[in-house]
Design a protein around this motif. Structure first.
Motif, short mmCIF file in Angstrom:
data_model
loop_
_atom_site.label_atom_id
_atom_site.label_comp_id
_atom_site.label_asym_id
_atom_site.label_seq_id
_atom_site.Cartn_x
_atom_site.Cartn_y
_atom_site.Cartn_z
N VAL A 109 0.84 -1.20 0.00
CA VAL A 109 0.00 0.00 0.00
C VAL A 109 0.87 1.26 0.00
N ALA A 110 1.93 1.25 0.80
CA ALA A 110 2.81 2.42 0.89
C ALA A 110 3.44 2.76 -0.45
N PHE A 111 3.94 1.75 -1.14
CA PHE A 111 4.64 2.00 -2.39
C PHE A 111 3.70 2.10 -3.60
N GLU A 112 2.75 1.18 -3.69
CA GLU A 112 1.93 1.09 -4.90
C GLU A 112 0.72 2.00 -4.90
N LEU A 113 0.24 2.37 -3.73
CA LEU A 113 -0.92 3.26 -3.64
C LEU A 113 -0.52 4.67 -3.22
N GLU A 114 0.30 4.77 -2.18
CA GLU A 114 0.68 6.08 -1.67
C GLU A 114 1.86 6.69 -2.42
N GLY A 115 2.58 5.89 -3.19
CA GLY A 115 3.70 6.41 -3.98
C GLY A 115 4.86 6.90 -3.14
N LEU A 116 5.10 6.26 -2.01
CA LEU A 116 6.19 6.67 -1.12
C LEU A 116 7.53 6.18 -1.64
N ARG A 117 8.59 6.75 -1.12
CA ARG A 117 9.93 6.36 -1.56
C ARG A 117 10.67 5.50 -0.54
N ARG A 118 10.16 5.46 0.71
CA ARG A 118 10.89 4.77 1.77
C ARG A 118 9.91 4.28 2.83
N VAL A 119 10.10 3.04 3.27
CA VAL A 119 9.31 2.48 4.36
C VAL A 119 10.28 1.98 5.42
N GLU A 120 9.95 2.25 6.68
CA GLU A 120 10.81 1.84 7.78
C GLU A 120 10.05 0.95 8.76
N ILE A 121 10.78 0.07 9.42
CA ILE A 121 10.29 -0.71 10.56
C ILE A 121 11.32 -0.58 11.67
N HIS A 122 10.87 -0.21 12.87
CA HIS A 122 11.74 -0.07 14.02
C HIS A 122 11.38 -1.16 15.04
N CYS A 123 12.38 -1.74 15.68
CA CYS A 123 12.09 -2.74 16.71
C CYS A 123 13.27 -2.90 17.65
N ASP A 124 12.99 -3.42 18.81
CA ASP A 124 14.02 -3.73 19.80
C ASP A 124 14.78 -4.97 19.33
N PRO A 125 16.12 -4.98 19.37
CA PRO A 125 16.86 -6.17 18.97
C PRO A 125 16.51 -7.42 19.77
N LEU A 126 16.02 -7.23 20.99
CA LEU A 126 15.65 -8.37 21.82
C LEU A 126 14.29 -8.95 21.44
#
Length: 210
Positions: A129-146
Motif C-alpha cells: 500500500v505504501a509504495f503502490e498506492l501512496e507512492g512513497l519512496r521509503r518504508v521503515e520498521i523499528h524494533c528492539d533487537p531483543l
C-alpha cells in the motif's frame, strides 16, 4: 489492478486478515484483545505499559482519535481482524513520522495469535500500500533487537538493516534500550517478497484501489 479512485486505503484484505480504520464501536473488542495480551506487549510497546488497563469508554475515545487523524490524513492506524471482521487479532499502522516521502510500519498481534506469521502478512500488505498506492519512496520498521519475533518480520520481507540506534528508548526498568532500523526503498520493492503478497485495498466508499 489499480482503480481511478484515490487513497487512503480504509480497508485492506489479505489472505487471512481484514485491516480497516478503527472505529469507536470497536472499543470492547479491542480492549479484550489488548488486556489479554498485556504481558506479551508491555516489554516492547510504551502504550501498552503506560495507558492500560483502561475502560471501554476510554478505549472508545482512543479509537475516536485514531479515526479522526485517519480521516484528516495525519496518521493511519488500522485494526487487524480475522477475515470475517469479528475478532481483533491485533493492530498496525502506516505512520508519517519518519520524514518526507516515508512511513513507518508498526504492528502488534494479540498473544493468542502469535507465531502464525500474521505480523509478516500484515506488514507485507502495508508495504505494498505504501509504495503502490501512496507512492512513497521509503518504508521503515523499528524494533528492539531483543524482540526476536518482531525483528524477523522485516528480515523476511527483504528490508535492509541499516543499523541499530544505541540507547534510543527507555526500557520498562527505567534504563535504555537499543532500536533496530530496517528500511525498504521504492526502487527495491518489486524484487522483494512483499510485492508478491495477495491483497485488495478499498477507499472509504468501498471502491477498489489495489
Amino acid at each position: 489492478m489499480t482503480s481511478t479512485s484515490s487513497g487512503p486505503a480504509y480497508t485492506i484484505q489479505t489472505a487471512r486478515t481484514l485491516l480497516r480504520c478503527w472505529s469507536p464501536a470497536d472499543a470492547a473488542r479491542a480492549l479484550r484483545a489488548i488486556h489479554a495480551s498485556l504481558e506479551h506487549l508491555r516489554p516492547w510497546l510504551d502504550w501498552a505499559r503506560e495507558a492500560y488497563p483502561m475502560s471501554v469508554s476510554q478505549q472508545a475515545a482512543v479509537l475516536r482519535r485514531f479515526r479522526g487523524r485517519f480521516d484528516l490524513g495525519e496518521d493511519f492506524t488500522y485494526a487487524v481482524f480475522d477475515r470475517g471482521g469479528t475478532e481483533v487479532l491485533g493492530g498496525c499502522g502506516l505512520h508519517p513520522r519518519v520524514g518526507e516521502g516515508g512511513r513507518e510500519i508498526g504492528y502488534w498481534i494479540a498473544s493468542e495469535h502469535i507465531g502464525q506469521g500474521l505480523a509478516t502478512e500484515v506488514a507485507a500488505a502495508l508495504t505494498r500500500v505504501a509504495f503502490e498506492l501512496e507512492g512513497l519512496r521509503r518504508v521503515e520498521i523499528h524494533c528492539d533487537p531483543l524482540n526476536v519475533r518482531s525483528a524477523a518480520v522485516p528480515r523476511k520481507l527483504g528490508f535492509t538493516h541499516e543499523g541499530t540506534l544505541r540507547q534510543r528508548l527507555r526500557s520498562p526498568d527505567g534504563g535504555w534500550r537499543d532500536t533496530m532500523l530496517w528500511t525498504l526503498l521504492a526502487e527495491d520493492h518489486a524484487a522483494r517478497p512483499a510485492a508478491a503478497s495477495n491483497l485488495e485495498a478499498f477507499d472509504v466508499l468501498g471502491q477498489r484501489l489495489l
